[in-house]
Design a protein around this motif. Structure first.
Motif, PDB file in Angstrom:
ATOM      1  N   ASP A 141     -20.964 -10.582  14.626  1.00  0.00           N
ATOM      2  CA  ASP A 141     -22.005  -9.718  14.290  1.00  0.00           C
ATOM      3  C   ASP A 141     -21.594  -8.212  14.846  1.00  0.00           C
ATOM      4  OD1 ASP A 141     -23.468 -11.632  12.746  1.00  0.00           O
ATOM      5  OD2 ASP A 141     -24.665 -12.138  14.770  1.00  0.00           O
ATOM      6  N   VAL A 142     -21.415  -7.258  13.780  1.00  0.00           N
ATOM      7  CA  VAL A 142     -20.876  -6.001  14.311  1.00  0.00           C
ATOM      8  C   VAL A 142     -21.634  -4.765  14.095  1.00  0.00           C
ATOM      9  CG1 VAL A 142     -18.826  -4.482  13.786  1.00  0.00           C
ATOM     10  CG2 VAL A 142     -18.460  -7.039  13.943  1.00  0.00           C
ATOM     11  N   GLU A 147     -18.861   6.368  18.259  1.00  0.00           N
ATOM     12  CA  GLU A 147     -17.234   6.818  18.430  1.00  0.00           C
ATOM     13  C   GLU A 147     -16.410   6.409  17.360  1.00  0.00           C
ATOM     14  OE1 GLU A 147     -16.621   5.752  22.399  1.00  0.00           O
ATOM     15  OE2 GLU A 147     -17.837   7.289  23.215  1.00  0.00           O
ATOM     16  N   GLY A 148     -17.196   5.636  16.381  1.00  0.00           N
ATOM     17  CA  GLY A 148     -16.084   5.019  15.249  1.00  0.00           C
ATOM     18  C   GLY A 148     -15.622   3.680  15.541  1.00  0.00           C
ATOM     19  N   THR A 149     -15.978   2.881  16.518  1.00  0.00           N
ATOM     20  CA  THR A 149     -15.273   1.726  17.179  1.00  0.00           C
ATOM     21  C   THR A 149     -16.450   0.648  16.783  1.00  0.00           C
ATOM     22  OG1 THR A 149     -14.449   2.652  18.965  1.00  0.00           O
ATOM     23  CG2 THR A 149     -14.567   0.003  19.189  1.00  0.00           C
ATOM     24  N   GLY A 162     -20.787  -4.702  23.819  1.00  0.00           N
ATOM     25  CA  GLY A 162     -20.000  -3.567  23.988  1.00  0.00           C
ATOM     26  C   GLY A 162     -18.354  -3.856  23.833  1.00  0.00           C
ATOM     27  N   TRP A 163     -18.030  -5.297  23.586  1.00  0.00           N
ATOM     28  CA  TRP A 163     -16.844  -5.458  23.198  1.00  0.00           C
ATOM     29  C   TRP A 163     -16.229  -5.194  21.653  1.00  0.00           C
ATOM     30  CZ3 TRP A 163     -16.756 -11.425  24.799  1.00  0.00           C
ATOM     31  CH2 TRP A 163     -16.949 -11.648  26.128  1.00  0.00           C
ATOM     32  N   ASN A 164     -14.850  -4.823  21.766  1.00  0.00           N
ATOM     33  CA  ASN A 164     -14.257  -4.456  20.562  1.00  0.00           C
ATOM     34  C   ASN A 164     -13.993  -5.614  19.608  1.00  0.00           C
ATOM     35  OD1 ASN A 164     -11.831  -4.052  18.812  1.00  0.00           O
ATOM     36  ND2 ASN A 164     -11.892  -2.077  19.843  1.00  0.00           N
ATOM     37  N   PRO A 197     -13.802  -0.766   5.283  1.00  0.00           N
ATOM     38  CA  PRO A 197     -12.920  -0.592   6.790  1.00  0.00           C
ATOM     39  C   PRO A 197     -12.902  -1.758   7.598  1.00  0.00           C
ATOM     40  CG  PRO A 197     -14.121   1.387   5.973  1.00  0.00           C
ATOM     41  CD  PRO A 197     -14.714   0.421   5.458  1.00  0.00           C
ATOM     42  N   LEU A 198     -14.081  -2.187   8.073  1.00  0.00           N
ATOM     43  CA  LEU A 198     -13.959  -3.117   9.101  1.00  0.00           C
ATOM     44  C   LEU A 198     -13.429  -4.534   8.403  1.00  0.00           C
ATOM     45  CD1 LEU A 198     -15.637  -4.664  11.332  1.00  0.00           C
ATOM     46  CD2 LEU A 198     -17.450  -5.141   9.867  1.00  0.00           C
TER      47      LEU A 198
END
Lengths: 279, 204
Positions: A141-142, A147-149, A162-164, A197-198
């Motif tokens: 789940d994102v 900042e676009g991350t 907080g993980w990418n 984009p994701l």
């Protein structure tokens, strides 16, 4: 040629089928078994069932609908499995290998795990060793941060880690996940289309199949994901419950436009009464 | 009513296979009793999981001789599904090197799919090689079945290949050797096409 899969997702809360918006608001849609029967008749490629019950018991409130009321997830899985000759993935509330055993033993073909791997990444490896990678779908789940991350969330989208997301996708792949179900919390229930984009980034990052989720409001959103990304499967929840024969119609939309999907089909019989099907 | 016995060796989705056979219209028994298995009318070895573990379970439960009696001595219809088909081979290379049942000479290796994704999961169509096979009767090359696997059976003798499937190259999707059949896909999860295949098996 292998086809792209079109997958209805059913969210189950305390035994009821619900519709979700932003992972926080839920509207009752009714009895899960009735819906499964319909989705089966419309020849869905696969079903994903996610139990988002947070507390309390399972209770369908009624037992006068031709099938008994159920009070555990195993009972519900057994009923669901009897309704459909198609693959079923069961997710939600899976914390131990025993939880997987229970679900697989009741008729699940695959399980979908989300929070436990974040807390204990080795769980993916253990589960894949025990049940095979093909059985283990990791859902991610994102949300897109300022900042676009893309950052991942756990506990039903409630707790930020907080993980990418791209790093995490890579890690669960290396630990033995068989598929990734990627869901955008920002798009959940928004009906504005997938986060393209994701999906593009995730499907380029890993070599295992990726299932797209979150945001479908029109049939062309399915097409967009197939056009612009390398996802293997396109999933959605709410839209499949809005229209009669939704899966059939969605497939027809894609099939007529020469997308690589199975031809639309209807299985308009009680599966228990099939005697002489001819193909 | 026709009957089928499913071998219960703690490897995966036996409930789904039982459901699908009931739909296809037969009496279904689930068993791990060697005597019952040896004398079954029709035997099915389902299976989801790893090769080595599958063989270990069959050995521990003392079922291999019973299966041999059924399929090789009595020559009654036998079907392996997915891992159940792969176990018919001489050897399997999933997590190591393991001996199989050695009923059909061949090996089980990881699919080589170039830049495609693994596992091979989803609906894919067959190319029927043995057009006259009673097992594949009524199925055209356009019909899709549900696959989910990373390994495949490479038979020594290509004559046993009844149908292939293309995923980064053709692989063996259906095996047929006399009374012994195997499907790499999951007929129990393949809706109408799957039902038809199970019915064909019941009519053997």
């Amino acid at each position: 040629m292998k086809k792209n899969r079109l997958i209805p997702v059913l969210l189950l809360k305390n035994g009821w089928l619900v519709q979700s918006k932003s992972f926080s608001r839920y509207q009752n849609l009714g009895d899960p078994i009735t819906s499964v029967r319909r989705l089966s008749n419309w020849a869905s490629d696969e079903l994903i069932f996610i139990d988002i019950t947070r507390e309390g018991e399972y209770d369908m409130k009624r037992d006068d609908k031709g099938h008994p009321n159920r009070h555990t997830i195993e009972e519900i899985i057994r009923d669901v499995a009897k309704e459909c000759l198609m693959p079923i993935t069961i997710g939600g509330r899976i914390r131990t290998l025993q939880d997987i055993a229970l679900r697989v033993g009741s008729g699940a073909d695959k399980v979908c795990i989300n929070t436990k791997p974040i807390e204990t990444p080795e769980f993916v490896t253990q589960a894949a060793k025990e049940y095979g990678s093909q059985c283990i779908v990791v859902s991610i789940d994102v949300r897109l941060d300022s900042e676009g991350t893309w950052r991942i969330f756990k506990d039903g989208g409630k707790v930020s880690t907080g993980w990418n997301a791209l790093h995490w996708a890579k890690e669960v792949e290396s630990r033995g996940a068989g598929e990734i179900l990627i869901n955008s919390i920002d798009r959940d229930g928004a009906r504005t289309g997938y986060d393209i984009p994701l999906l593009d980034q995730i499907s380029k990052t890993v070599k295992i199949p990726v299932i797209a989720m979150g945001g479908v409001g029109e049939w062309e959103h399915f097409a967009e994901a197939l056009d612009k990304t390398q996802v293997d499967a396109i999933a959605a929840a709410n839209i499949f419950h809005y229209y009669d024969q939704s899966v059939y119609v969605a497939k027809q939309y894609l099939y007529e436009r020469h997308y690589n999907v199975r031809p639309p089909d209807l299985i308009l019989f009680d599966p228990r009464e099939v005697k002489n099907a001819v193909l | 009513m026709k009957s089928v016995m499913l071998i219960d060796y703690d490897m995966g989705n036996i409930t789904s296979v039982a459901n699908a056979f009931e739909v296809a219209g037969c009496d279904v028994k689930i068993s791990r009793d060697p005597a019952g298995i040896a004398n079954a009318e029709r035997l099915v070895l389902p299976g989801v999981g790893a090769f080595g573990e599958g063989m270990e379970h069959l050995t521990k439960l003392n079922l291999i001789d019973a299966m041999r009696t059924h399929a090789l001595k009595n020559q009654r219809p036998f079907m392996g599904i997915c891992l159940g088909m792969q176990l018919l081979a001489d050897r399997g290379y999933e997590f190591g090197d393991h001996a199989g049942l050695t009923w059909i000479p061949g090996e089980v290796k990881r699919l080589e799919v170039k830049d495609l994704r693994l596992p091979h999961v989803g609906w894919n169509n067959l190319k029927v090689v043995k057009k006259k096979s009673p097992f594949l009767q009524g199925l055209s090359d356009e019909v899709d079945f549900y696959f989910v696997h990373s390994f495949h059976f490479i038979p020594k003798n290509v004559d046993v290949i009844a149908a292939t499937c293309d995923y980064g190259g053709d692989f063996c999707a259906v095996i047929e050797k006399e009374n012994i059949f195997g499907a790499q896909f999951h007929p129990e999860k393949s809706q109408k096409a799957g039902s038809l295949l199970l019915k064909n098996f019941l009519n053997l």
